[in-house]
Motif scaffolding. Structure first.
Motif, PDB file in Angstrom:
ATOM      1  N   HIS A 273      15.406 -20.905 -19.258  1.00  0.00           N
ATOM      2  CA  HIS A 273      15.188 -21.425 -17.946  1.00  0.00           C
ATOM      3  C   HIS A 273      13.748 -20.822 -17.413  1.00  0.00           C
ATOM      4  O   HIS A 273      13.048 -21.637 -16.668  1.00  0.00           O
ATOM      5  CB  HIS A 273      16.196 -20.637 -17.038  1.00  0.00           C
ATOM      6  CG  HIS A 273      15.834 -20.619 -15.644  1.00  0.00           C
ATOM      7  ND1 HIS A 273      16.181 -21.802 -14.783  1.00  0.00           N
ATOM      8  CD2 HIS A 273      15.528 -19.781 -14.601  1.00  0.00           C
ATOM      9  CE1 HIS A 273      15.581 -21.678 -13.274  1.00  0.00           C
ATOM     10  NE2 HIS A 273      15.286 -20.378 -13.450  1.00  0.00           N
TER      11      HIS A 273
ATOM     12  N   SER B 238      21.157 -24.989 -16.446  1.00  0.00           N
ATOM     13  CA  SER B 238      21.454 -25.826 -15.084  1.00  0.00           C
ATOM     14  C   SER B 238      22.253 -27.135 -15.612  1.00  0.00           C
ATOM     15  O   SER B 238      23.312 -27.346 -15.063  1.00  0.00           O
ATOM     16  CB  SER B 238      20.244 -26.464 -14.507  1.00  0.00           C
ATOM     17  OG  SER B 238      19.361 -25.385 -14.102  1.00  0.00           O
TER      18      SER B 238
ATOM     19  N   LYS C  44      26.842 -20.861 -10.164  1.00  0.00           N
ATOM     20  CA  LYS C  44      27.079 -21.265 -11.508  1.00  0.00           C
ATOM     21  C   LYS C  44      28.601 -21.611 -11.884  1.00  0.00           C
ATOM     22  O   LYS C  44      29.264 -20.869 -11.163  1.00  0.00           O
ATOM     23  CB  LYS C  44      26.863 -19.979 -12.431  1.00  0.00           C
ATOM     24  CG  LYS C  44      25.244 -19.851 -12.508  1.00  0.00           C
ATOM     25  CD  LYS C  44      24.456 -20.484 -13.319  1.00  0.00           C
ATOM     26  CE  LYS C  44      22.866 -20.753 -13.232  1.00  0.00           C
ATOM     27  NZ  LYS C  44      22.136 -19.539 -13.802  1.00  0.00           N
TER      28      LYS C  44
ATOM     29  N   PHE D 119      25.542 -27.500  -7.252  1.00  0.00           N
ATOM     30  CA  PHE D 119      24.422 -27.509  -6.177  1.00  0.00           C
ATOM     31  C   PHE D 119      25.090 -27.666  -4.893  1.00  0.00           C
ATOM     32  O   PHE D 119      25.953 -28.667  -4.696  1.00  0.00           O
ATOM     33  CB  PHE D 119      23.272 -28.631  -6.294  1.00  0.00           C
ATOM     34  CG  PHE D 119      22.392 -28.131  -7.729  1.00  0.00           C
ATOM     35  CD1 PHE D 119      21.347 -27.172  -7.574  1.00  0.00           C
ATOM     36  CD2 PHE D 119      22.797 -28.645  -8.800  1.00  0.00           C
ATOM     37  CE1 PHE D 119      20.728 -26.995  -8.803  1.00  0.00           C
ATOM     38  CE2 PHE D 119      22.038 -28.349 -10.262  1.00  0.00           C
ATOM     39  CZ  PHE D 119      21.098 -27.596  -9.892  1.00  0.00           C
TER      40      PHE D 119
ATOM     41  N   ALA E 109      25.256 -25.197 -13.599  1.00  0.00           N
ATOM     42  CA  ALA E 109      24.798 -25.120 -11.975  1.00  0.00           C
ATOM     43  C   ALA E 109      25.597 -26.151 -11.250  1.00  0.00           C
ATOM     44  O   ALA E 109      25.915 -27.237 -11.877  1.00  0.00           O
ATOM     45  CB  ALA E 109      23.214 -25.507 -12.194  1.00  0.00           C
TER      46      ALA E 109
ATOM     47  N   MET F 221      23.160 -22.835  -4.545  1.00  0.00           N
ATOM     48  CA  MET F 221      23.616 -23.122  -5.737  1.00  0.00           C
ATOM     49  C   MET F 221      24.594 -22.040  -6.231  1.00  0.00           C
ATOM     50  O   MET F 221      24.348 -20.870  -5.975  1.00  0.00           O
ATOM     51  CB  MET F 221      22.558 -23.501  -6.920  1.00  0.00           C
ATOM     52  CG  MET F 221      21.756 -22.302  -7.506  1.00  0.00           C
ATOM     53  SD  MET F 221      20.720 -22.804  -8.718  1.00  0.00           S
ATOM     54  CE  MET F 221      21.695 -22.816 -10.047  1.00  0.00           C
TER      55      MET F 221
ATOM     56  N   VAL G 224      13.048 -29.578 -10.231  1.00  0.00           N
ATOM     57  CA  VAL G 224      14.460 -29.552 -10.106  1.00  0.00           C
ATOM     58  C   VAL G 224      14.872 -30.485 -11.172  1.00  0.00           C
ATOM     59  O   VAL G 224      15.740 -30.091 -11.938  1.00  0.00           O
ATOM     60  CB  VAL G 224      15.051 -29.914  -8.777  1.00  0.00           C
ATOM     61  CG1 VAL G 224      16.367 -30.106  -8.726  1.00  0.00           C
ATOM     62  CG2 VAL G 224      14.348 -28.746  -7.703  1.00  0.00           C
TER      63      VAL G 224
ATOM     64  N   TRP H 291      30.486 -19.673 -16.685  1.00  0.00           N
ATOM     65  CA  TRP H 291      29.034 -18.695 -16.722  1.00  0.00           C
ATOM     66  C   TRP H 291      29.606 -17.283 -16.847  1.00  0.00           C
ATOM     67  O   TRP H 291      29.054 -16.473 -17.462  1.00  0.00           O
ATOM     68  CB  TRP H 291      28.559 -18.970 -15.572  1.00  0.00           C
ATOM     69  CG  TRP H 291      27.131 -18.288 -15.225  1.00  0.00           C
ATOM     70  CD1 TRP H 291      26.759 -17.241 -14.493  1.00  0.00           C
ATOM     71  CD2 TRP H 291      25.820 -18.155 -16.147  1.00  0.00           C
ATOM     72  NE1 TRP H 291      25.650 -16.624 -14.836  1.00  0.00           N
ATOM     73  CE2 TRP H 291      24.818 -17.453 -15.744  1.00  0.00           C
ATOM     74  CE3 TRP H 291      25.379 -19.303 -17.345  1.00  0.00           C
ATOM     75  CZ2 TRP H 291      23.539 -17.313 -16.191  1.00  0.00           C
ATOM     76  CZ3 TRP H 291      24.291 -19.161 -17.933  1.00  0.00           C
ATOM     77  CH2 TRP H 291      23.267 -18.095 -17.271  1.00  0.00           C
TER      78      TRP H 291
ATOM     79  N   MET I  96      14.470 -28.841 -14.739  1.00  0.00           N
ATOM     80  CA  MET I  96      15.487 -27.705 -14.965  1.00  0.00           C
ATOM     81  C   MET I  96      16.982 -28.335 -15.102  1.00  0.00           C
ATOM     82  O   MET I  96      17.476 -27.579 -15.772  1.00  0.00           O
ATOM     83  CB  MET I  96      15.539 -26.648 -13.922  1.00  0.00           C
ATOM     84  CG  MET I  96      14.177 -26.119 -13.972  1.00  0.00           C
ATOM     85  SD  MET I  96      14.169 -24.611 -12.820  1.00  0.00           S
ATOM     86  CE  MET I  96      12.949 -23.744 -13.614  1.00  0.00           C
ATOM     87  N   ARG I  97      17.026 -29.416 -14.775  1.00  0.00           N
ATOM     88  CA  ARG I  97      18.560 -29.935 -14.996  1.00  0.00           C
ATOM     89  C   ARG I  97      18.582 -30.280 -16.410  1.00  0.00           C
ATOM     90  O   ARG I  97      19.946 -30.317 -16.856  1.00  0.00           O
ATOM     91  CB  ARG I  97      18.542 -31.392 -14.350  1.00  0.00           C
ATOM     92  CG  ARG I  97      18.400 -31.514 -12.711  1.00  0.00           C
ATOM     93  CD  ARG I  97      19.883 -30.995 -12.163  1.00  0.00           C
ATOM     94  NE  ARG I  97      19.637 -30.526 -10.923  1.00  0.00           N
ATOM     95  CZ  ARG I  97      20.067 -31.324  -9.809  1.00  0.00           C
ATOM     96  NH1 ARG I  97      20.725 -32.420  -9.760  1.00  0.00           N
ATOM     97  NH2 ARG I  97      19.990 -30.699  -8.477  1.00  0.00           N
TER      98      ARG I  97
ATOM     99  N   ASP J 193      17.682 -28.014 -18.533  1.00  0.00           N
ATOM    100  CA  ASP J 193      17.865 -26.666 -19.234  1.00  0.00           C
ATOM    101  C   ASP J 193      19.352 -26.445 -19.349  1.00  0.00           C
ATOM    102  O   ASP J 193      20.203 -26.696 -18.324  1.00  0.00           O
ATOM    103  CB  ASP J 193      17.209 -25.517 -18.362  1.00  0.00           C
ATOM    104  CG  ASP J 193      15.898 -25.770 -18.052  1.00  0.00           C
ATOM    105  OD1 ASP J 193      15.120 -26.482 -19.224  1.00  0.00           O
ATOM    106  OD2 ASP J 193      15.111 -25.214 -17.323  1.00  0.00           O
TER     107      ASP J 193
END
Ligand code: 76R
Length: 227
Positions: A149, A200, A126, A206, A204, A124, A191, A134, A194-195, A197
């Protein structure tokens, strides 16, 4: 042997994704893995699910030439290398204040963890977009987001072992994420959670996901038809 460009701290981590060719030799594969362990390389073997690969071999070592030897010997044993990822262990800049014990666990992890045989790996990065970047976000804001996170990650304490390894400048994404859990749905849940947060949800990106079961080398080779 030339001077080894080993990481100045921590371990180099290679994820090798492999498939047996008709020439694959079980005894030679097992011998290559044993030789790696003799060189103090930690080796994790994974029987993969799906078409991307049959076998994953994770090697973690302070000695980069040792990882090269592992790759060379697995290919010489008749395995085709269909994908790979290179990264190094690191202590995140947002974890600078954590106790030394925790830093050591990040830099020198002991793998695989007991009883957590559901495994996935994905790279992954940022985002560096016009709107959400980021790397132009001030450090304090990034730290807040990483704190959120971390809090969301800690809800999975005991259910999950995560290895976040840095790969900026080494491979196509910025980190490798390797997860070990008891059940496949634990991988999905962490996973998915966290999507939401912000770190992410907003930042994020991926790469492909690789999933399988961690098992001892001999069991793994039998499972992939190299009996
Ligand atoms: O090291 C630490 O545990 C301190 C808190 C922490 C940091 C700094 C932490 C905790 N992570 C950190 C850094 Mn993480 N992590 C991921 C993923 O799928 C996704 O959306 C992201 C993939 C997972 C599943 C995960 C799990 N983490 C990072 C970084 C580096 C950022 C940087 O340096 O810029 C990335 C890319 C990343 C990604 N993380 C945790 C978890 C879990 C489960 C925890 C709690 C661990 C614990 O305290 O037990």
């Amino acid at each position: 042997m030339s001077v080894s460009p080993d990481p100045s701290t921590g371990l180099a981590v290679i994820h090798l994704f492999l498939r047996p060719t008709p020439l694959a030799d079980r005894a030679e594969v097992l011998a290559a893995l044993d030789r790696a362990k003799d060189r103090e390389t930690q080796v994790v073997t994974v029987a993969m699910l799906g078409h991307k690969a049959d076998l994953a071999v994770m090697g973690l070592a302070a000695d980069v030439w040792g990882l090269r030897a592992l790759q060379t010997e697995l290919v010489a044993a008749g395995l085709e290398l269909v994908d790979s990822y290179l990264s190094i262990t690191e202590v995140s800049e947002y974890a600078a204040g954590v106790p030394d014990e925790m830093k050591a666990a990040r830099l020198y992890p002991q793998l695989p963890p007991d009883g957590k045989t559901a495994w996935c790996f994905y790279p992954m990065s940022k985002r560096r977009g016009d709107e959400h970047n980021w790397f132009t976000t001030p450090f304090d804001r990034r730290k807040e987001l990483m704190y959120e996170h971390g809090s969301s990650g800690r809800k999975f304490a005991g259910r999950l072992v995560q290895l976040i390894t840095g790969s900026t400048g080494l491979d196509d994404y910025e980190w490798g994420v390797t997860l070990f859990a008891q059940h496949l749905d634990d991988l999905k849940e962490v996973v998915y959670t966290m999507r939401f947060d912000e770190a992410s949800a907003v930042f994020a990106e991926f790469g492909p996901f690789y999933t399988g079961m961690v098992a001892p080398a001999d069991e793994t080779l039998t499972a992939i038809g190299l009996g």
